[in-house]
Motif scaffolding. Structure first.
Motif, PDB file in Angstrom:
ATOM      1  N   MET A  61      48.693 -44.835 -44.326  1.00 20.83           N
ATOM      2  CA  MET A  61      49.720 -45.520 -43.538  1.00 20.83           C
ATOM      3  C   MET A  61      49.103 -46.183 -42.321  1.00 20.83           C
ATOM      4  O   MET A  61      49.473 -47.315 -41.968  1.00 20.83           O
ATOM      5  N   LYS A  62      48.140 -45.485 -41.693  1.00 22.40           N
ATOM      6  CA  LYS A  62      47.469 -46.039 -40.519  1.00 22.40           C
ATOM      7  C   LYS A  62      46.785 -47.356 -40.893  1.00 22.40           C
ATOM      8  O   LYS A  62      46.880 -48.348 -40.164  1.00 22.40           O
ATOM      9  N   ARG A  63      46.091 -47.284 -42.040  1.00 20.88           N
ATOM     10  CA  ARG A  63      45.408 -48.496 -42.510  1.00 20.88           C
ATOM     11  C   ARG A  63      46.405 -49.616 -42.731  1.00 20.88           C
ATOM     12  O   ARG A  63      46.201 -50.741 -42.288  1.00 20.88           O
ATOM     13  N   GLN A  64      47.524 -49.264 -43.396  1.00 20.54           N
ATOM     14  CA  GLN A  64      48.561 -50.249 -43.683  1.00 20.54           C
ATOM     15  C   GLN A  64      49.078 -50.842 -42.375  1.00 20.54           C
ATOM     16  O   GLN A  64      49.213 -52.049 -42.252  1.00 20.54           O
ATOM     17  N   ILE A  65      49.355 -49.920 -41.435  1.00 18.31           N
ATOM     18  CA  ILE A  65      49.897 -50.370 -40.143  1.00 18.31           C
ATOM     19  C   ILE A  65      48.911 -51.301 -39.448  1.00 18.31           C
ATOM     20  O   ILE A  65      49.288 -52.364 -38.955  1.00 18.31           O
ATOM     21  N   SER A  66      47.629 -50.860 -39.474  1.00 16.90           N
ATOM     22  CA  SER A  66      46.648 -51.713 -38.788  1.00 16.90           C
ATOM     23  C   SER A  66      46.536 -53.059 -39.498  1.00 16.90           C
ATOM     24  O   SER A  66      46.355 -54.090 -38.853  1.00 16.90           O
ATOM     25  N   LEU A  67      46.675 -53.020 -40.844  1.00 18.23           N
ATOM     26  CA  LEU A  67      46.658 -54.284 -41.593  1.00 18.23           C
ATOM     27  C   LEU A  67      47.839 -55.145 -41.183  1.00 18.23           C
ATOM     28  O   LEU A  67      47.696 -56.357 -40.933  1.00 18.23           O
ATOM     29  N   ILE A  68      49.012 -54.473 -41.088  1.00 18.76           N
ATOM     30  CA  ILE A  68      50.227 -55.194 -40.680  1.00 18.76           C
ATOM     31  C   ILE A  68      50.014 -55.765 -39.279  1.00 18.76           C
ATOM     32  O   ILE A  68      50.292 -56.934 -39.011  1.00 18.76           O
ATOM     33  N   CYS A  69      49.473 -54.896 -38.390  1.00 15.28           N
ATOM     34  CA  CYS A  69      49.216 -55.337 -37.023  1.00 15.28           C
ATOM     35  C   CYS A  69      48.273 -56.530 -37.016  1.00 15.28           C
ATOM     36  O   CYS A  69      48.517 -57.512 -36.315  1.00 15.28           O
ATOM     37  N   MET A  82      48.556 -30.377 -46.830  1.00 19.28           N
ATOM     38  CA  MET A  82      48.133 -30.960 -45.571  1.00 19.28           C
ATOM     39  C   MET A  82      47.142 -32.085 -45.822  1.00 19.28           C
ATOM     40  O   MET A  82      47.237 -33.143 -45.188  1.00 19.28           O
ATOM     41  N   ARG A  83      46.227 -31.845 -46.761  1.00 17.50           N
ATOM     42  CA  ARG A  83      45.239 -32.885 -47.074  1.00 17.50           C
ATOM     43  C   ARG A  83      45.946 -34.136 -47.593  1.00 17.50           C
ATOM     44  O   ARG A  83      45.619 -35.251 -47.216  1.00 17.50           O
ATOM     45  N   LYS A  84      46.966 -33.895 -48.455  1.00 18.81           N
ATOM     46  CA  LYS A  84      47.744 -35.016 -49.013  1.00 18.81           C
ATOM     47  C   LYS A  84      48.394 -35.800 -47.879  1.00 18.81           C
ATOM     48  O   LYS A  84      48.359 -37.036 -47.846  1.00 18.81           O
ATOM     49  N   MET A  85      49.013 -35.027 -46.933  1.00 13.17           N
ATOM     50  CA  MET A  85      49.692 -35.680 -45.811  1.00 13.17           C
ATOM     51  C   MET A  85      48.705 -36.458 -44.955  1.00 13.17           C
ATOM     52  O   MET A  85      49.007 -37.562 -44.498  1.00 13.17           O
ATOM     53  N   GLN A  86      47.508 -35.845 -44.767  1.00 16.49           N
ATOM     54  CA  GLN A  86      46.484 -36.522 -43.968  1.00 16.49           C
ATOM     55  C   GLN A  86      46.068 -37.822 -44.650  1.00 16.49           C
ATOM     56  O   GLN A  86      45.938 -38.861 -43.986  1.00 16.49           O
ATOM     57  N   ASN A  87      45.922 -37.737 -45.995  1.00 17.25           N
ATOM     58  CA  ASN A  87      45.563 -38.939 -46.754  1.00 17.25           C
ATOM     59  C   ASN A  87      46.637 -39.999 -46.597  1.00 17.25           C
ATOM     60  O   ASN A  87      46.351 -41.166 -46.345  1.00 17.25           O
ATOM     61  N   THR A  88      47.896 -39.561 -46.773  1.00 16.72           N
ATOM     62  CA  THR A  88      49.021 -40.496 -46.651  1.00 16.72           C
ATOM     63  C   THR A  88      49.024 -41.132 -45.274  1.00 16.72           C
ATOM     64  O   THR A  88      49.227 -42.335 -45.119  1.00 16.72           O
TER      65      THR A  88
END
Ligand SMILES: [Zn+2]
Ligand SMILES: [Zn+2]
Ligand SMILES: [Zn+2]
Ligand SMILES: [Zn+2]
Ligand SMILES: [Zn+2]
Length: 245
Positions: free
Chosen positions: A203-211, A193-199
Motif C-alpha cells: 500500500m505504501k508503494r501504491q500510495i507513493s506511486l499515487i503521490c 502480521m507478515r501478511k499485514m506488513q506486506n500489504t
C-alpha cells in the motif's frame, strides 16, 4: 491361701523379663513379681500398690507379718520405683527374634518401634496381623492399601491405581499440549502480521506511486499553467503594453 486367688497380671513385673535375676528385696510377697509402683505399709513391708490395695479389700492385716494395715498409712516409694525403672529388661518380642535390651522405664518407647512387635495392618478392612518389620512388604500387595497421592493432587490411590497414577506426567502432557497450541497460535499471528506488513508495504508503494503521479500531474499542470501564462501573459502584456503605450 488368698495369694493364689490374686490376679498375677495386676501385680508386679514378671521376673523372667529381667536380664539379671532381680534382688530378693525387689520382689512383692503378694504377686512374687518385681515391685510395680512400690508402697510401704506402717510395718515397713513393701508391696506393689495394686497388690496391697486388693489385699486390703479382704483383710486389714499385713500379708507378711499380720500386723494391722491402714490404707491411709501407705507410702509410695518414689526412689525405689526409679531404681527399679533402671533395671535392664529383655524385649517382650524376644521369642519372635528381638535381641534388644533396655531399661524397664524405656519399655513403651521400645515397643512402639520394635521391628518384632506384632501389629495389625493399618489399612481399613485388612485383618492381617504381622510383624512391624514386614509391614512395608505387606503394604506393597495389601488389597486394602489406600493412600492419598503424595504429589498432593487429592486422588486416593488404591492397589490397582497406584502404579498407573501419575498426575505429574498428566500435568506435563497437558502443559505440553497447551504449549503446542500456544506455539501454533503464535505462528499464525506471526504469519498474519507478515501478511499485514506486506500489504502495508504494498500500500505504501501504491500510495507513493499515487503521490508521485499526483506530483507529476501537479508539475504537468504547473508546466501547462506556466506554458499557458506566457501565452496569456504576453497577450495580456501585449494588450496591456498596447493599451499603456
Ligand atoms: Zn505385687
Ligand atoms: Zn508387715
Ligand atoms: Zn523388641
Ligand atoms: Zn493389609
Ligand atoms: Zn496425584
Amino acid at each position: 491361701m488368698a495369694e493364689a486367688e490374686m490376679c498375677l497380671h495386676c501385680g508386679g513385673y514378671d521376673v523372667e523379663m529381667f536380664v539379671d535375676v532381680p534382688d530378693e528385696d525387689l520382689i512383692c510377697s503378694i504377686c512374687k513379681g518385681v515391685l510395680r509402683c512400690p508402697v510401704r505399709a506402717a510395718c515397713h513391708h513393701i508391696f506393689c500398690k495394686k497388690c496391697i490395695m486388693q489385699w486390703l479389700k479382704r483383710q486389714q492385716t499385713c500379708p507378711c507379718c499380720r500386723k494391722p494395715v491402714s490404707q491411709s498409712l501407705i507410702y509410695v516409694m518414689f526412689k525405689l520405683s526409679k531404681a527399679i525403672g533402671r533395671l535392664k529388661i529383655k524385649c517382650r518380642n524376644e521369642i519372635r527374634g528381638c535381641r534388644t535390651t533396655f531399661a524397664l522405664s524405656e519399655q513403651y518407647c521400645h515397643s512402639i518401634v520394635c521391628p518384632f512387635e506384632l501389629i495389625s495392618c493399618p489399612f481399613q478392612g485388612c485383618r492381617a496381623q504381622l510383624l512391624r518389620r514386614d509391614l512395608e512388604v505387606h503394604s506393597q500387595h495389601c488389597e486394602h492399601w489406600r493412600q492419598p497421592c503424595h504429589m498432593g493432587c487429592g486422588t486416593m490411590l488404591s492397589q490397582s491405581t497406584r502404579t498407573q497414577h501419575n498426575c505429574y506426567q498428566d500435568l506435563r502432557r497437558q502443559y505440553e499440549v497447551r504449549q503446542q497450541s500456544h506455539r501454533a497460535i503464535a505462528a499464525t499471528l506471526q504469519r498474519k502480521m507478515r501478511k499485514m506488513q506486506n500489504t502495508m508495504a504494498h500500500m505504501k508503494r501504491q500510495i507513493s506511486l499515487i503521490c508521485e503521479s499526483l506530483q507529476v500531474m501537479d508539475d504537468l499542470e504547473e508546466v501547462i499553467e506556466d506554458e499557458e501564462e506566457p501565452v496569456i501573459g504576453p497577450a495580456g502584456s501585449i494588450t496591456n503594453s498596447n493599451s499603456s503605450s
